[in-house]
Motif scaffolding. Structure first.
Motif, mmCIF file in Angstrom:
data_model
loop_
_atom_site.group_PDB
_atom_site.id
_atom_site.type_symbol
_atom_site.label_atom_id
_atom_site.label_comp_id
_atom_site.label_asym_id
_atom_site.label_seq_id
_atom_site.Cartn_x
_atom_site.Cartn_y
_atom_site.Cartn_z
ATOM 1 N N HIS A 49 109.266 -19.103 43.721
ATOM 2 C CA HIS A 49 110.493 -18.729 43.010
ATOM 3 C C HIS A 49 111.027 -17.394 43.527
ATOM 4 C CE1 HIS A 49 113.333 -19.032 39.679
ATOM 5 N NE2 HIS A 49 113.097 -17.761 39.402
ATOM 6 N N LEU A 58 113.437 -21.157 48.364
ATOM 7 C CA LEU A 58 113.079 -22.288 49.196
ATOM 8 C C LEU A 58 113.477 -22.101 50.656
ATOM 9 C CD1 LEU A 58 113.789 -25.434 46.976
ATOM 10 C CD2 LEU A 58 111.623 -24.291 47.425
ATOM 11 N N GLN A 80 110.130 -23.000 52.413
ATOM 12 C CA GLN A 80 110.087 -24.422 52.765
ATOM 13 C C GLN A 80 109.040 -24.711 53.852
ATOM 14 O OE1 GLN A 80 113.674 -25.823 54.919
ATOM 15 N NE2 GLN A 80 114.324 -23.677 54.994
ATOM 16 N N LYS A 90 109.138 -27.819 49.105
ATOM 17 C CA LYS A 90 110.292 -28.637 49.463
ATOM 18 C C LYS A 90 111.312 -27.871 50.295
ATOM 19 C CE LYS A 90 110.168 -31.412 45.191
ATOM 20 N NZ LYS A 90 110.893 -31.732 43.938
ATOM 21 N N PRO A 102 115.292 -26.968 50.680
ATOM 22 C CA PRO A 102 116.305 -26.768 49.633
ATOM 23 C C PRO A 102 117.040 -28.044 49.253
ATOM 24 C CG PRO A 102 116.371 -24.959 51.193
ATOM 25 C CD PRO A 102 115.394 -25.963 51.752
ATOM 26 N N GLU A 140 115.947 -30.959 49.033
ATOM 27 C CA GLU A 140 115.097 -31.887 48.278
ATOM 28 C C GLU A 140 115.002 -31.529 46.802
ATOM 29 O OE1 GLU A 140 111.434 -33.488 50.559
ATOM 30 O OE2 GLU A 140 111.616 -31.379 51.148
ATOM 31 N N GLN A 141 115.349 -30.321 46.440
ATOM 32 C CA GLN A 141 115.140 -29.877 45.061
ATOM 33 C C GLN A 141 116.112 -30.580 44.123
ATOM 34 O OE1 GLN A 141 115.784 -25.712 44.284
ATOM 35 N NE2 GLN A 141 114.548 -25.738 42.427
ATOM 36 N N SER A 142 115.575 -31.216 43.091
ATOM 37 C CA SER A 142 116.393 -31.983 42.150
ATOM 38 C C SER A 142 116.621 -31.278 40.823
ATOM 39 C CB SER A 142 115.732 -33.335 41.891
ATOM 40 O OG SER A 142 114.426 -33.158 41.343
ATOM 41 N N TRP A 149 112.897 -25.050 39.396
ATOM 42 C CA TRP A 149 111.451 -24.839 39.417
ATOM 43 C C TRP A 149 110.674 -26.028 39.985
ATOM 44 C CZ3 TRP A 149 109.194 -20.145 38.359
ATOM 45 C CH2 TRP A 149 110.012 -19.202 37.704
ATOM 46 N N ALA A 150 111.354 -27.085 40.415
ATOM 47 C CA ALA A 150 110.662 -28.233 41.010
ATOM 48 C C ALA A 150 110.524 -27.983 42.503
ATOM 49 C CB ALA A 150 111.424 -29.521 40.735
ATOM 50 N N TYR A 151 109.506 -27.211 42.874
ATOM 51 C CA TYR A 151 109.404 -26.684 44.225
ATOM 52 C C TYR A 151 108.439 -27.436 45.132
ATOM 53 C CZ TYR A 151 111.728 -22.565 42.238
ATOM 54 O OH TYR A 151 112.603 -21.718 41.623
ATOM 55 N N ASN A 207 106.317 -30.834 46.737
ATOM 56 C CA ASN A 207 105.966 -32.230 46.955
ATOM 57 C C ASN A 207 104.450 -32.308 46.959
ATOM 58 O OD1 ASN A 207 108.566 -33.443 47.340
ATOM 59 N ND2 ASN A 207 108.662 -32.515 49.375
#
Length: 407
Positions: free
Chosen positions: A264, A268, A272, A367, A369, A371-373, A376-378, A380
């Protein structure tokens, strides 16, 4: 020397269980838990006040299920200094009636705390502590490793990357117990896997300029540059790695210890592609997401693995206290080892003879950038590392508690 914060709650009565506590014995008529970690330095985001929030969430959930046991949570900042950490914990045990300490968040401090807890026969549940000595040669019957150690963190990445031909490594590490132990564990496993260490360099804990360390890593010719640091140290290292254009070079960066809050902080664009191992991730399933939403409402950030493990360890300790009907250490330790650990943090986990909580780990990759949906969903999740593969054989443990014949 330290800031002390306190929160108190009286567990709500549950009629069905009242009789079980009619003769319960609690020192000072209260169960006291101390959360000690870095609350003002480079590890504050990954642990810090968030760990205190997690402990209080555990207390709230304990209240809903148990009879009237008064519980008090206190917290303190050890400032990443072993002497200060030991002084705080000694005062807690000798003067303030603290029964259990959780977190640690620094290997050098944890080893100092371990000595005090052993002397005073008190319980400690470690979260963000990497040194393998805690459950190795310095193990204690009243201390438990609830999150990870350096073996868990480095074994899978080293073996996977060596198997892909990434067989020469250079280490940039923090110069204290954690960093030195992590490099030692990495080099041992690297040799076993058929790889080779071509060098290591250690930086001070509060370092901010990594240019000379990165230059040495670059000129080493190693295929992998492994960072055995965390928090602000890792964030600064990776930002400078990108600034120097090393992210587009032939060397692969590996974060041997990275936390959600590190990603965070660096973003990313910088993070990444970084790979690492984590004991827990908030976006794994519905249960982990439910806890994360509760935590976020209190703390304004998604929980890290250490913060989730503090919740789990505090809740398990309180369940064990309730089962024992006392906060007396020996009785509680017996229940800690006998009571199943099965929660959103460590489903189906077990505690083995060297006091490690044995659970699954996850090999993750940060991930891109695009790919982030969601915030905080960082990560895979590349692979689940099953508990059976995440720990060294018990027979190889240097912990004096282990009967090596029995394995």
């Amino acid at each position: 020397m330290n800031t002390l914060k306190k929160s108190t709650a009286c567990a709500v009565a549950a009629a069905a269980m009242m009789s079980g506590y009619a003769h319960a014995e609690f020192s000072g008529d209260v169960v006291r838990i101390g959360i000690i970690n870095d609350q003002s330095g480079g590890f504050a985001d990954l642990s810090g006040q968030g760990a205190v929030v997690a402990a209080n969430l555990a207390l709230e959930d304990f209240q809903k299920l148990n009879s009237s046991i008064e519980v008090e949570i206190v917290s303190a900042d050890h400032q990443n200094k072993a002497d200060i950490g030991a002084q705080i914990v000694r005062k807690w045990f000798e003067v303030e009636g603290v029964d259990m300490v959780a977190d640690g968040a620094n290997s050098a401090v944890a080893l100092a705390i371990q000595a005090v807890a052993r002397e005073k026969n008190k319980l400690v549940f470690y979260a963000a502590v990497g040194t393998t000595d805690i459950t190795g040669k310095q193990c204690s019957p009243t201390s438990f490793s609830w999150l990870h150690d350096n073996y868990n963190l480095v074994a899978a990445p080293v073996r996977n990357l060596v198997g892909q031909g990434q067989d020469t490594w250079f280490f940039i590490a923090a110069d204290y117990a954690f960093g030195r132990n992590m490099v030692s564990e990495s080099e041992r496993i690297l040799t076993e896997a058929g790889g080779k260490s071509v060098g290591s360099i250690f930086h001070p804990l509060g370092n901010s300029d990594y240019s000379s360390f990165l230059l040495q890593a670059q000129t080493s010719g190693a295929k992998v540059v492994a960072f055995a640091n965390a928090g602000e140290q890792l964030v600064s290292s990776m930002k400078q790695w990108n600034e120097f254009g090393m992210n587009t070079g032939p060397q692969k960066a590996v974060a041997e210890l990275m936390f959600l809050t590190d990603i965070h902080s660096m973003g990313l664009e910088t993070a990444q592609g970084l790979t690492g191992v984590t004991a827990w991730y908030w976006d794994l399933n519905d249960e982990t997401r439910a806890f994360a939403e509760r935590f976020f409402a209190r703390h304004g950030a998604m929980p890290t693995a250490p913060q989730a493990s503090v919740y789990s360890s505090v809740f398990h300790y309180l369940k064990s206290v309730a089962a024992a009907g006392t906060d007396a250490t020996d009785a509680v330790v017996e229940k800690v080892r006998a009571t199943p650990v099965d929660d959103f943090y460590a489903p189906g986990a077990t505690i083995r003879a060297d006091s490690k909580l044995v659970h699954d780990f996850y090999l993750v990759e940060v991930k891109e950038p695009s790919e982030q949906s969601k915030p905080w969903a960082y990560y895979n999740v590349a692979k689940t590392i099953k508990a059976a593969d995440a720990y060294p054989p018990l027979a190889e443990s240097p912990c004096p508690l282990v009967n090596k014949v029995a394995n």
